[in-house]
Design a protein around this motif. Structure first.
Motif, PDB file in Angstrom:
ATOM      1  N   ASP A  49       0.804  -1.227   0.000  1.00 14.81           N
ATOM      2  CA  ASP A  49       0.000   0.000   0.000  1.00 14.81           C
ATOM      3  C   ASP A  49       0.833   1.271   0.000  1.00 14.81           C
ATOM      4  OD1 ASP A  49      -2.746  -1.239   0.264  1.00 14.81           O
ATOM      5  OD2 ASP A  49      -1.687  -2.129   1.963  1.00 14.81           O
ATOM      6  N   TYR A  51       3.311   1.894  -1.693  1.00 13.01           N
ATOM      7  CA  TYR A  51       3.736   2.190  -3.060  1.00 13.01           C
ATOM      8  C   TYR A  51       2.630   1.964  -4.081  1.00 13.01           C
ATOM      9  CZ  TYR A  51       8.121   2.630  -0.730  1.00 13.01           C
ATOM     10  OH  TYR A  51       9.100   3.030   0.133  1.00 13.01           O
ATOM     11  N   GLY A  52       1.378   2.124  -3.647  1.00  8.56           N
ATOM     12  CA  GLY A  52       0.271   2.170  -4.584  1.00  8.56           C
ATOM     13  C   GLY A  52      -0.366   0.858  -4.977  1.00  8.56           C
ATOM     14  N   ARG A  54      -2.711  -1.292  -3.876  1.00 10.01           N
ATOM     15  CA  ARG A  54      -3.722  -1.316  -2.830  1.00 10.01           C
ATOM     16  C   ARG A  54      -4.210  -2.718  -2.505  1.00 10.01           C
ATOM     17  NH1 ARG A  54      -2.357   2.833  -0.545  1.00 10.01           N
ATOM     18  NH2 ARG A  54      -3.057   4.835  -1.295  1.00 10.01           N
ATOM     19  N   LYS A  59      -7.894  -0.580   0.960  1.00  9.65           N
ATOM     20  CA  LYS A  59      -8.902   0.131   0.167  1.00  9.65           C
ATOM     21  C   LYS A  59     -10.040   0.613   1.059  1.00  9.65           C
ATOM     22  CE  LYS A  59      -8.147  -2.181  -4.242  1.00  9.65           C
ATOM     23  NZ  LYS A  59      -8.647  -3.173  -5.202  1.00  9.65           N
ATOM     24  N   GLN A  62      -8.672   3.513   3.077  1.00 14.15           N
ATOM     25  CA  GLN A  62      -8.538   4.701   2.226  1.00 14.15           C
ATOM     26  C   GLN A  62      -9.890   5.356   1.982  1.00 14.15           C
ATOM     27  OE1 GLN A  62      -5.695   6.419   0.813  1.00 14.15           O
ATOM     28  NE2 GLN A  62      -7.409   7.843   0.649  1.00 14.15           N
ATOM     29  N   SER A  66     -10.772   9.133   2.937  1.00 14.38           N
ATOM     30  CA  SER A  66     -11.221  10.052   1.894  1.00 14.38           C
ATOM     31  C   SER A  66     -12.559  10.696   2.229  1.00 14.38           C
ATOM     32  CB  SER A  66     -11.328   9.319   0.553  1.00 14.38           C
ATOM     33  OG  SER A  66     -10.058   8.856   0.146  1.00 14.38           O
ATOM     34  N   CYS A  93      -1.561   6.875   2.368  1.00 16.10           N
ATOM     35  CA  CYS A  93      -2.837   7.433   1.919  1.00 16.10           C
ATOM     36  C   CYS A  93      -2.647   8.236   0.629  1.00 16.10           C
ATOM     37  CB  CYS A  93      -3.431   8.324   3.005  1.00 16.10           C
ATOM     38  SG  CYS A  93      -4.049   7.400   4.423  1.00 16.10           S
ATOM     39  N   THR A  94      -3.654   8.223  -0.209  1.00  9.69           N
ATOM     40  CA  THR A  94      -3.619   8.911  -1.490  1.00  9.69           C
ATOM     41  C   THR A  94      -3.600  10.428  -1.288  1.00  9.69           C
ATOM     42  OG1 THR A  94      -4.861   7.108  -2.492  1.00  9.69           O
ATOM     43  CG2 THR A  94      -4.826   9.189  -3.699  1.00  9.69           C
ATOM     44  N   PHE A  95      -2.664  11.081  -1.954  1.00 12.09           N
ATOM     45  CA  PHE A  95      -2.571  12.539  -1.905  1.00 12.09           C
ATOM     46  C   PHE A  95      -3.152  13.082  -3.198  1.00 12.09           C
ATOM     47  CE2 PHE A  95      -0.507  16.594  -2.658  1.00 12.09           C
ATOM     48  CZ  PHE A  95      -0.677  17.216  -1.437  1.00 12.09           C
ATOM     49  N   SER A  98      -6.842  12.565   0.516  1.00  7.08           N
ATOM     50  CA  SER A  98      -6.930  12.092   1.902  1.00  7.08           C
ATOM     51  C   SER A  98      -6.976  13.220   2.916  1.00  7.08           C
ATOM     52  CB  SER A  98      -5.749  11.180   2.215  1.00  7.08           C
ATOM     53  OG  SER A  98      -5.773  10.046   1.384  1.00  7.08           O
TER      54      SER A  98
END
Length: 173
Positions: A49, A51-52, A54, A59, A62, A66, A93-95, A98
């Motif tokens: 997670d 490094y993307g 998921r 998920k 996240q 979100s 977490c997704t930038f 998030s």
């Protein structure tokens, strides 16, 4: 929705007890909130997670992050700062979805006498970098072993009052 981050993956932590106290007060105020204990992070977060790639488990986390519009970060002191697992969580977490332009309240706890003052300073810098709006009223809970009871309540009325003030300010922030 307010998401309370219990900022350690230590099982049965005092951090989680503090998070439950915050949750109880917030719910009594009529606000929607949920606790995310970092014990729920995937065991392989640093190789997937982060490094993307998921995982199904992350998920769900996240999505929760979100959907939140406000956060309460409750973090113990680890070596004069925040736990590494909290930083890994933030990094995974997704930038920007998030945290960007969302609001945060910060709470430091420690068994020592400063209540994770330096760690909260570090976390403030991280939140600022993520373009979060940090509530100026920060709570520091030193000697946490003497502050919180087995029933998840605070022994000292002054501590309860300070926490309630912080939560009320976050709700109106």
């Amino acid at each position: 929705m307010i998401l309370i981050i219990s900022g350690t993956n230590r099982p049965k932590s005092k951090t989680l007890k503090v998070a439950k106290y915050y949750q109880d007060y917030i719910q009594k105020s009529g606000e929607s909130c949920q606790i995310l204990p970092l014990t729920e992070l995937p065991a392989d977060i640093i190789v997937s997670d982060l490094y993307g790639q998921r995982s199904d488990q992350f998920k769900k986390i996240q999505q929760l992050v979100s959907e939140a519009d406000k956060f309460i970060f409750i973090t113990p002191e680890y070596n004069g700062s925040i736990p590494g697992v909290l930083k890994v969580f933030i990094d995974a977490c997704t930038f920007p979805i998030s945290f960007c332009h969302k609001k945060a309240a910060l709470v430091g706890i420690s068994s020592g006498r400063y209540g994770n003052l330096r760690g909260i300073d570090h976390l403030t810098g991280i939140c600022n970098y993520l373009r979060m709006h940090v509530l100026p009223l920060k709570i520091f809970l030193p000697h946490i072993q003497n502050e919180i009871s087995e029933e998840n309540t605070f022994v000292h009325i002054e501590t309860r009052n300070a926490i309630h003030e912080q939560i009320d300010e976050l709700i109106h922030f």
